[in-house]
Design an enzyme around this catalytic site. Structure first.
Site, PDB file in Angstrom:
ATOM      1  N   SER A 147       0.865  -1.175   0.000  1.00  0.00           N
ATOM      2  CA  SER A 147       0.000   0.000   0.000  1.00  0.00           C
ATOM      3  C   SER A 147       0.899   1.221   0.000  1.00  0.00           C
ATOM      4  O   SER A 147       2.072   1.128   0.393  1.00  0.00           O
ATOM      5  CB  SER A 147      -0.851   0.003   1.282  1.00  0.00           C
ATOM      6  OG  SER A 147      -1.460   1.258   1.505  1.00  0.00           O
ATOM      7  N   TYR A 173      -2.310  -0.980  10.525  1.00  0.00           N
ATOM      8  CA  TYR A 173      -2.262  -1.157   9.064  1.00  0.00           C
ATOM      9  C   TYR A 173      -0.939  -0.630   8.501  1.00  0.00           C
ATOM     10  O   TYR A 173      -0.274  -1.295   7.705  1.00  0.00           O
ATOM     11  CB  TYR A 173      -3.442  -0.421   8.438  1.00  0.00           C
ATOM     12  CG  TYR A 173      -3.626  -0.651   6.957  1.00  0.00           C
ATOM     13  CD1 TYR A 173      -4.330  -1.755   6.488  1.00  0.00           C
ATOM     14  CD2 TYR A 173      -3.109   0.245   6.015  1.00  0.00           C
ATOM     15  CE1 TYR A 173      -4.523  -1.973   5.132  1.00  0.00           C
ATOM     16  CE2 TYR A 173      -3.290   0.036   4.658  1.00  0.00           C
ATOM     17  CZ  TYR A 173      -3.999  -1.069   4.218  1.00  0.00           C
ATOM     18  OH  TYR A 173      -4.176  -1.276   2.875  1.00  0.00           O
TER      19      TYR A 173
END
Length: 265
Positions: A147, A160
């Site tokens: 990401s 995350y």
């Protein structure tokens, strides 16, 4: 398809592939003639319909394994079943992931453990079991879906961001370990991707912030993305397919952004 298919065509295993980015990747690899192992959560009938549709649309062999990404033994079984059925495993795409948002002092410890487990540790377990066969056949591709948050942070996403930064480090390490055996390991770092999960958040965000859905898209979701456009699941899928090709043989240990310029700022 018959045994000839299983022995000659390449095989891809994609985690978290019953929806979103993972499903698009499974579709792209199936379209390219790969045998496919899908995995992920969802309604059993719906998953079976998805599996059957990919198989019928692309005339390839598609299997489903329900491995829980928090259960190392189930992940091992998924890799084993892939090899047993197809006779080989060429490409692993580690895509499974979840998100939770909260300030760190309010972040539930069990959510931290779950996100690190599903977004990071599951990739370690999948790679660990896939690598020996890839090294033995002198060809393999490991593609980790990281990401933009593998490179930069946003507030309230401690688990995350930590997991995705971890995926970046794991990618580099694995790349170095088996480089001489024709096995590469790379990470794709997408920005905001328009998945069902993201689409579903837009009306709620608009309501809670008292702004239009278009304003949510431009000023909230895409605030960091200079192109002001979402990455599409098809774009991520075609990038993964390229990384699996022979053209990408010298791309190894690369952390590849696909974020409309977000991390260039």
């Amino acid at each position: 398809m018959g045994a000839d298919m299983t022995n000659t065509a390449k095989v891809a295993l994609i985690t978290g592939s019953t929806s979103g980015i993972g499903l698009a990747i499974a579709e792209a690899f199936a379209a390219a003639g790969y045998g496919i192992m899908i995995n992920g959560l969802g309604d059993a009938d719906q998953i079976e319909a998805t599996r059957a549709k990919i198989a019928a649309d692309h005339k390839v062999d598609v299997l489903y394994h329900p491995a829980n990404m928090l259960a190392p033994a189930e992940i091992e079984d998924m890799v084993t079943q892939t090899r047993t059925h197809f006779g080989r495993l060429d490409v692993v795409v580690n895509n499974a992931g979840i998100q939770f948002v909260a300030p760190i002092e309010e972040f539930p410890a069990e959510k931290w453990d779950q996100i690190i487990g599903i977004n990071l540790s599951s990739a370690f377990h999948t790679i660990r079991h896939a690598i020996p066969g890839m090294a033995a056949q002198k060809w393999g591709r490991i593609i980790n879906i990281a990401s933009a948050h593998g490179l930069v942070a946003s507030p309230f996403k401690s688990a995350y961001v930590a997991a995705k930064h971890g995926i970046v480090g794991l990618t580099k390490t694995v790349a170095l370990e088996h480089a001489k055996e024709g096995v590469t390991c790379n990470a794709i770092c997408p920005g905001y991707v328009l998945t069902g999960l993201v689409k579903a958040q837009i009306p709620d965000q608009a309501k809670s912030r008292g702004i239009t859905e278009e304003e949510v898209i431009q000023n909230v979701l895409l605030a960091a993305q200079p192109t002001k456009q979402f990455v599409t699941v098809e774009q991520v899928a075609s990038f993964a397919l390229y990384l699996a090709s022979d053209s990408a043989a010298q791309i190894n240990g690369a952390i590849l952004t696909m974020d409309g310029g977000w991390t260039a700022q």
